[in-house]
Scaffold this motif. Structure first.
Motif, short mmCIF file in Angstrom:
data_model
loop_
_atom_site.label_atom_id
_atom_site.label_comp_id
_atom_site.label_asym_id
_atom_site.label_seq_id
_atom_site.Cartn_x
_atom_site.Cartn_y
_atom_site.Cartn_z
N GLU A 1 64.39 80.49 87.39
CA GLU A 1 64.11 81.93 87.38
C GLU A 1 65.29 82.74 86.84
O GLU A 1 65.10 83.70 86.11
N SER A 2 66.51 82.36 87.23
CA SER A 2 67.67 83.18 86.88
C SER A 2 68.27 82.86 85.51
O SER A 2 68.90 83.73 84.91
N LYS A 3 68.11 81.64 85.01
CA LYS A 3 68.74 81.26 83.74
C LYS A 3 67.73 80.81 82.68
O LYS A 3 67.72 81.32 81.57
N LEU A 4 66.89 79.82 83.02
CA LEU A 4 66.01 79.21 82.02
C LEU A 4 64.95 80.17 81.50
O LEU A 4 64.84 80.38 80.29
N LYS A 5 64.19 80.75 82.39
CA LYS A 5 63.13 81.66 81.94
C LYS A 5 63.68 82.87 81.18
O LYS A 5 63.14 83.22 80.13
N PRO A 6 64.74 83.52 81.66
CA PRO A 6 65.30 84.62 80.87
C PRO A 6 65.79 84.16 79.50
O PRO A 6 65.64 84.87 78.50
N PHE A 7 66.38 82.96 79.42
CA PHE A 7 66.83 82.43 78.15
C PHE A 7 65.65 82.26 77.18
O PHE A 7 65.73 82.68 76.02
N ILE A 8 64.57 81.66 77.65
CA ILE A 8 63.38 81.45 76.82
C ILE A 8 62.86 82.79 76.31
O ILE A 8 62.53 82.94 75.13
N LYS A 9 62.80 83.76 77.21
CA LYS A 9 62.28 85.08 76.84
C LYS A 9 63.24 85.81 75.89
O LYS A 9 62.81 86.33 74.86
N ASN A 10 64.53 85.84 76.20
CA ASN A 10 65.51 86.57 75.39
C ASN A 10 65.67 85.97 74.00
O ASN A 10 65.95 86.68 73.05
N GLU A 11 65.51 84.65 73.89
CA GLU A 11 65.65 83.98 72.59
C GLU A 11 64.32 83.89 71.84
O GLU A 11 64.27 83.33 70.75
N ASN A 12 63.27 84.46 72.43
CA ASN A 12 61.94 84.46 71.81
C ASN A 12 61.49 83.06 71.41
O ASN A 12 60.97 82.85 70.31
#
Length: 180
Positions: A109-120
């Protein structure tokens, strides 16, 4: 053999630890959890190795590209755009790209999902959560030391394993061997 795999994974985690410190990427203890994790913004399929095995041996005449990576691994993050480009440019040629995250479950929740979203990231991303690395690493490939990034490219019974980083040109060269 098992001791060697443990040492290899420790070396990988240790070598990426300095990068994690420099780039504020956490490296925390792995917590076992093989249920699907669902977020408002992003669904993330999470598998133990038994569930993941179905991705390793599909015989459907597609070229399958499976990349093992983690957000804390600098070479992994550097090459992800090339897998994204491959996915975009070769999907119509029956090439399927699967990005297998080895991030720690409590950081989904704190690293992986934001990374996937932010990097499109548009390629399919799943998480592999199975703490018994000594048993499943050799099942992925007998030559795999456990270091990241690692990639399998296969079509039916033809298979190649790579324990290295790729440029787009290198990926394209390997993929074209399966398409010709």
């Amino acid at each position: 053999m098992r001791f060697g795999l443990i040492v290899a994974f420790v070396l990988v985690f240790t070598s990426c630890k300095e990068h994690a410190k420099k780039h504020d990427i956490s490296m925390n203890k792995h917590i076992s959890d093989s249920e699907s994790v669902v977020s408002e913004d992003l669904d993330l399929e999470v598998y133990d190795f038994a569930g993941f095995k179905k991705f390793l041996n599909q015989t459907d005449d597609q070229v399958h590209v499976i990349n093992f990576w983690a957000t804390w691994c600098a070479p992994c993050v550097k090459e992800l755009p090339y897998f994204e480009q491959l996915n975009a440019e070769y999907a119509h040629k029956n090439v399927d790209v699967l990005l297998v995250s080895l991030d720690f479950p409590h950081l989904y929740e704190s690293k992986l999902k934001p990374f996937i979203k932010n990097e499109n990231i548009t390629s399919k991303v799943i998480a592999l959560d199975d703490v018994d690395m000594n048993s499943w690493i050799p099942e992925v490939d007998k030559t795999w030391s456990g270091s990241l990034p690692a990639t399998i490219i296969y079509k039916n019974k033809e298979r190649k394993f790579f324990e290295q980083s790729f440029t787009f040109e290198e990926l394209e060269t390997e993929i074209n061997q399966f398409l010709n």
